[in-house]
Scaffold this active site. Structure first.
Site, short mmCIF file in Angstrom:
data_model
loop_
_atom_site.label_atom_id
_atom_site.label_comp_id
_atom_site.label_asym_id
_atom_site.label_seq_id
_atom_site.Cartn_x
_atom_site.Cartn_y
_atom_site.Cartn_z
N PHE A 151 40.82 8.03 45.66
CA PHE A 151 39.78 7.62 44.73
C PHE A 151 40.39 7.03 43.47
CE2 PHE A 151 36.21 8.48 41.72
CZ PHE A 151 35.30 7.63 42.33
N TYR A 152 41.60 7.47 43.11
CA TYR A 152 42.31 6.86 41.98
C TYR A 152 42.48 5.36 42.22
CZ TYR A 152 46.32 5.36 39.18
OH TYR A 152 47.16 4.66 38.35
#
Length: 339
Positions: A151-152
């Site tokens: 998700f980063y």
């Protein structure tokens, strides 16, 4: 010039702010002082910057648009460099909302600020993580980057896309720079070099993921800062479109927007990285071999061609020199900062 930097208590933001201040520029530094890691380290960085009369700190969260807008009270900056973010690939598995708040909502607030202020150049810190597990090497800026593994990485790619839309709609000159495994003095405690050196000096095991088969395109902090500053002077527009043979410029045909890698294109195997630390420290590491962690990629490998074409330089500081500089800093500061 007047620069507004977000994330000046962070590793990269601190070094960039200090270089700009040393060169005689004025810097407004915005930081949330979040407790993601040792606050003493962040406070010490800001204290070092406070020695420069031309540094003005503003403490606040990116998500707080009102506080962010207060950075303009003492004048509109010429350039905004947005470095602040929720960092860490592995932490994004534990607390994805922190990335949503900071990297998406916070970055949108920065876009709004840049649009309303009418700055001459907006620069955004992206990451090599957007390339995911790309099979094509080295990673070129125009390569596929739509299969993020964390998700980063997804939040950073989304930031790039949001920025392109603002650049198109409001003719806002914007450069997104993707950096590759940055290391050096004043680095982050959650990064491999910091963790390995700390463990080795305390005679503890170091955890080596991916059975040591991974490789990274390590970039020394001074090289990264030089690249950012050089690019800050090249606001994207048609007059600086790169037409050199063999170089693919990412300057958009719809907007004054460009994506640039800042990496040397010299990946180092993880075990060679460990051996370099052992050599500099003069002691062997106690190694604990572990499988690859969720979200990790097997390698990072930058193509520096576009950076070279635009600035005439690429990262060149060797790994042993950079590791030595970090270890010297760590030994000097470990007690005072309780590292």
């Amino acid at each position: 010039m007047h620069y507004l930097l977000t994330g000046t208590a962070g590793f990269i933001g601190f070094h960039l702010a200090r270089r700009l201040l040393e060169e005689g520029h004025r810097v407004t530094g915005f930081d949330g002082m979040t407790p993601y890691y040792n606050l003493r380290l962040k406070e010490a960085r800001h204290a070092a910057l406070a020695q420069f009369p031309a540094f003005r700190p503003v403490i606040g969260m990116l998500e707080d648009q009102r506080v962010l807008e207060s950075t303009l009270e003492q004048g509109v900056p010429d350039v905004i460099i947005h470095l602040a973010a929720q960092a860490g690939v592995r932490y994004s598995l534990e607390n994805p909302k922190a990335y949503l708040d900071s990297n998406l909502v916070g970055s949108w607030n920065v876009l709004e600020l840049a649009k309303n202020a009418g700055v001459s150049h907006l620069m955004l810190a992206s990451t090599s993580s957007v390339y995911g597990a790309n099979d094509k090497i080295p990673f070129g800026e125009s390569d596929k980057a739509d299969e993020p593994l964390t998700f980063y990485a997804a939040s950073k790619k989304a930031m790039e896309l949001m920025a392109h839309s603002y650049s198109h709609l409001y003719r806002l000159p914007t450069t997104a720079f993707r950096f590759f495994t940055v290391y050096g003095p004043w680095g982050r405690p959650d990064m491999a070099l910091f963790k390995f050196v700390k463990a080795m000096l305390e005679d503890e095991e170091i955890e080596i993921y991916g059975e040591g088969l991974m490789s990274r395109d390590f970039t020394y902090i001074d090289d990264l800062v030089s690249g950012i500053i050089a690019l800050s002077r090249i606001a994207p527009n048609e007059s600086n479109r790169v037409t050199a043979a063999g170089v693919c410029d990412t300057l958009s045909h719809q907007a004054p927007f460009r994506v640039v890698n800042i990496g040397g294109g010299q990946p180092v195997g993880l075990m060679d990285f460990v051996k370099t630390i052992e050599k500099v420290l003069g002691k062997p590491a106690r190694r604990k071999m572990l499988p690859m962690q969720q979200g990790d990629v097997p390698r990072t490998y930058a193509s520096p061609d576009l950076l070279m074409a635009l600035t005439g330089r690429k990262p060149e500081i060797g790994l042993e020199e950079g590791v030595s500089a970090f270890i010297d800093w760590y030994v000097d500061h470990r007690a005072a900062l309780q590292l």
